[in-house]
Design a protein around this motif. Structure first.
Motif, PDB file in Angstrom:
ATOM      1  N   VAL A   1       0.829  -1.209   0.000  1.00 10.88           N
ATOM      2  CA  VAL A   1       0.000   0.000   0.000  1.00 10.88           C
ATOM      3  C   VAL A   1       0.865   1.262   0.000  1.00 10.88           C
ATOM      4  O   VAL A   1       0.610   2.218  -0.752  1.00 10.88           O
ATOM      5  CB  VAL A   1      -0.954   0.001   1.219  1.00 10.88           C
ATOM      6  N   VAL A   2       1.907   1.269   0.815  1.00  8.33           N
ATOM      7  CA  VAL A   2       2.759   2.456   0.932  1.00  8.33           C
ATOM      8  C   VAL A   2       3.554   2.678  -0.350  1.00  8.33           C
ATOM      9  O   VAL A   2       3.726   3.816  -0.805  1.00  8.33           O
ATOM     10  CB  VAL A   2       3.685   2.326   2.148  1.00  8.33           C
ATOM     11  N   VAL A   3       4.058   1.595  -0.943  1.00 10.67           N
ATOM     12  CA  VAL A   3       4.814   1.729  -2.195  1.00 10.67           C
ATOM     13  C   VAL A   3       3.931   2.315  -3.296  1.00 10.67           C
ATOM     14  O   VAL A   3       4.363   3.179  -4.061  1.00 10.67           O
ATOM     15  CB  VAL A   3       5.381   0.360  -2.617  1.00 10.67           C
ATOM     16  N   VAL A   4       2.703   1.846  -3.393  1.00 12.53           N
ATOM     17  CA  VAL A   4       1.781   2.371  -4.399  1.00 12.53           C
ATOM     18  C   VAL A   4       1.444   3.834  -4.113  1.00 12.53           C
ATOM     19  O   VAL A   4       1.316   4.658  -5.025  1.00 12.53           O
ATOM     20  CB  VAL A   4       0.497   1.514  -4.455  1.00 12.53           C
ATOM     21  N   ALA A   5       1.306   4.173  -2.822  1.00 11.32           N
ATOM     22  CA  ALA A   5       0.939   5.544  -2.446  1.00 11.32           C
ATOM     23  C   ALA A   5       2.083   6.523  -2.642  1.00 11.32           C
ATOM     24  O   ALA A   5       1.860   7.711  -2.879  1.00 11.32           O
ATOM     25  CB  ALA A   5       0.469   5.581  -0.995  1.00 11.32           C
ATOM     26  N   ASP A   6       3.327   6.042  -2.545  1.00 11.93           N
ATOM     27  CA  ASP A   6       4.488   6.925  -2.690  1.00 11.93           C
ATOM     28  C   ASP A   6       4.608   7.365  -4.147  1.00 11.93           C
ATOM     29  O   ASP A   6       4.662   6.541  -5.057  1.00 11.93           O
ATOM     30  CB  ASP A   6       5.746   6.181  -2.260  1.00 11.93           C
TER      31      ASP A   6
ATOM     32  N   PHE B   1       7.105   8.852  -5.574  1.00 13.42           N
ATOM     33  CA  PHE B   1       8.469   8.964  -6.091  1.00 13.42           C
ATOM     34  C   PHE B   1       8.685   8.097  -7.327  1.00 13.42           C
ATOM     35  O   PHE B   1       9.347   8.495  -8.272  1.00 13.42           O
ATOM     36  CB  PHE B   1       9.477   8.588  -5.001  1.00 13.42           C
ATOM     37  N   ALA B   2       8.126   6.889  -7.311  1.00 14.02           N
ATOM     38  CA  ALA B   2       8.258   5.992  -8.459  1.00 14.02           C
ATOM     39  C   ALA B   2       6.873   5.672  -9.004  1.00 14.02           C
ATOM     40  O   ALA B   2       5.913   5.552  -8.244  1.00 14.02           O
ATOM     41  CB  ALA B   2       8.979   4.707  -8.048  1.00 14.02           C
ATOM     42  N   PRO B   3       6.758   5.503 -10.334  1.00 19.38           N
ATOM     43  CA  PRO B   3       5.446   5.233 -10.949  1.00 19.38           C
ATOM     44  C   PRO B   3       5.032   3.777 -10.784  1.00 19.38           C
ATOM     45  O   PRO B   3       5.104   2.977 -11.717  1.00 19.38           O
ATOM     46  CB  PRO B   3       5.684   5.590 -12.418  1.00 19.38           C
ATOM     47  N   ILE B   4       4.589   3.413  -9.590  1.00 16.26           N
ATOM     48  CA  ILE B   4       4.161   2.043  -9.300  1.00 16.26           C
ATOM     49  C   ILE B   4       2.679   2.069  -8.974  1.00 16.26           C
ATOM     50  O   ILE B   4       2.258   2.723  -8.007  1.00 16.26           O
ATOM     51  CB  ILE B   4       4.953   1.451  -8.122  1.00 16.26           C
ATOM     52  N   GLY B   5       1.875   1.377  -9.779  1.00 12.92           N
ATOM     53  CA  GLY B   5       0.437   1.353  -9.574  1.00 12.92           C
ATOM     54  C   GLY B   5      -0.024   0.070  -8.906  1.00 12.92           C
ATOM     55  O   GLY B   5       0.774  -0.837  -8.630  1.00 12.92           O
ATOM     56  N   VAL B   6      -1.316  -0.014  -8.682  1.00  9.14           N
ATOM     57  CA  VAL B   6      -1.892  -1.187  -8.022  1.00  9.14           C
ATOM     58  C   VAL B   6      -1.661  -2.441  -8.859  1.00  9.14           C
ATOM     59  O   VAL B   6      -1.282  -3.498  -8.335  1.00  9.14           O
ATOM     60  CB  VAL B   6      -3.400  -0.971  -7.771  1.00  9.14           C
ATOM     61  N   LEU B   7      -1.869  -2.346 -10.167  1.00 12.20           N
ATOM     62  CA  LEU B   7      -1.670  -3.508 -11.032  1.00 12.20           C
ATOM     63  C   LEU B   7      -0.215  -3.957 -11.038  1.00 12.20           C
ATOM     64  O   LEU B   7       0.076  -5.157 -11.132  1.00 12.20           O
ATOM     65  CB  LEU B   7      -2.130  -3.194 -12.456  1.00 12.20           C
TER      66      LEU B   7
END
Length: 401
Positions: free
Chosen positions: A73-78, A80-86
């Motif tokens: 959840v935190v990585v997706v919310a951050d 800084f990098a374009p990381i989505g739920v999928l």
């Protein structure tokens, strides 16, 4: 000598939480794997009967689910990098380090499968649950590769030490399991133990040539826009906590442009001048820190050069949280350097020993910062510190360089 000035940090909470939960998840996953291996050959002792081992194994597995969920959840919310739920659930589709982030998605998917089949075990049956349970052991090596390949702090001594301990723990447990399972087949046991011993050697070779080598951020698949954005965001550096800083802080490697003004030694009373020059950012280093360098000439009131170096970590929304920084001013004959004690956007304040034994406060106010062209300009004010504010003795006084 007064204490370091305490500064309010805007903080990138998601940046720290994502890394902390990732490391903690690996520790718990390692404990779960070791306990699972121990349970598989029915090990027990008077102090640790089997039901205790199974109870701890089950509860550690629940903790893994909690920490991994927070991590995702935190990585997706951050931002800084374009990381989505999928990207977090479908392997190898992310634009950000697709291979190494894909390993993380595989580990997460296996973990979810294990949780679902465990909760619905009575519907799937023991055989299906057992197969999924054994596949779940694949989570651990895949998670290790994900952490080492994706983590921006892989070269941190603490992260490497924790990872090494986790690897040793699993290797020892696996060796004991092989020894027990192949006790009557010495040839197969020797081959299995040899293959097991070769794995950490291969991992070290990959680490040295990969995540521990220079340029890994680009080679691992970090998108160019992310690298460019990280560099451009340096101009919006946020306030951070300043370390005490000792004499000898590294001066920016960028060479200051020569001043066209006539040489004139700074007086102890300070000066007020304009400045213009270049802006540059490099990084990240082994600990994920970026270095911002502002290098300019002084004019309209003083002749000389200005070097500003700010070191920090990226924050959500752009910019960095400063962990340390220095300001150096030079009149062409002598140079004076001190720690940054306050930073608020384009306003920088440093304290340093000045000429003639005077203690200086140097304020830099940036009025222009063109991230596209890499140009900067502003005003520099150096003034003596008197009374209780004097005598801080922080920084370097250069002579006849």
């Amino acid at each position: 000598m007064p204490a370091v000035v305490p500064l309010l940090a805007s903080g990138s909470l998601t940046w720290y939480v994502s890394r902390a939960t990732g490391v903690v998840s690996l520790v718990f996953l390692t404990a779960s794997v070791v306990l699972g291996i121990v349970t598989s050959f029915r090990w027990s002792s008077p102090n640790w009967p089997r039901f205790v081992v199974e109870f701890v194994h089950r509860n550690v597995s629940l903790l893994i689910v909690v920490f991994v969920s927070v991590h995702v959840v935190v990585v997706v919310a951050d931002s800084f990098a374009p990381i989505g739920v999928l990207d977090a659930v479908i392997p190898f589709i992310s634009a950000y380090r697709p291979l190494w982030l894909g390993f993380g998605a595989i580990a997460f998917d296996l973990l979810v499968a294990l949780v679902v089949t465990s909760l619905l075990r009575h519907r799937f049956g023991y055989r299906t649950w057992r197969i999924v349970h054994w596949l779940a052991y694949l989570c651990w090596p895949v998670a290790v590769l994900h952490g080492l390949g994706t983590g921006s702090d892989t070269r941190s001594g603490v992260v490497l030490a924790v990872t090494a301990v986790c690897i040793v723990a699993v290797m020892v447990a696996a060796a004991l399991r092989l020894g027990a399972a192949l006790a009557r087949r010495p040839g197969a046991r020797l081959a299995g133990l040899g293959a097991l011993a070769a794995l950490p050697v291969l991992l070290v070779v990959w680490l040295v040539s990969g995540p521990l080598a220079d340029g890994w951020a680009r080679r691992s698949g970090t998108p160019e826009p992310v690298l460019a954005a990280a560099s451009a965001s340096a101009g919006s550096a946020s306030t951070g906590s300043v370390s005490s800083g000792a004499a000898g802080t590294t001066v920016p490697a960028t060479t200051a442009p020569a001043s066209t003004q006539p040489a004139r030694v700074f007086g102890s009373g300070g000066f007020s001048a304009s400045t213009s020059g270049t802006y540059h950012q490099s990084g990240p280093d082994a600990d994920g820190h970026y270095t911002i360098s502002l290098v300019g000439t002084l004019g309209s009131g003083a002749a000389g050069t200005l070097d500003v170096e700010i070191i920090g970590v990226p924050r959500t929304g752009g910019g960095v949280n400063m962990t340390s920084g220095t300001v150096t001013v030079s009149d062409g004959r002598n140079s004076y350097r001190g720690d940054i004690v306050d930073l608020n956007g384009g306003d920088i304040v440093a304290q340093m020993p000045g000429p003639g034994g005077a203690d200086w406060q140097v304020e830099v106010a940036l009025t222009e910062l063109d991230r596209t062209s890499g140009r900067m300009s502003g005003r520099v004010q150096a003034s003596p510190v008197t009374g209780d504010d004097g005598g801080f003795g922080r920084g370097d006084r250069g002579d006849d360089r």
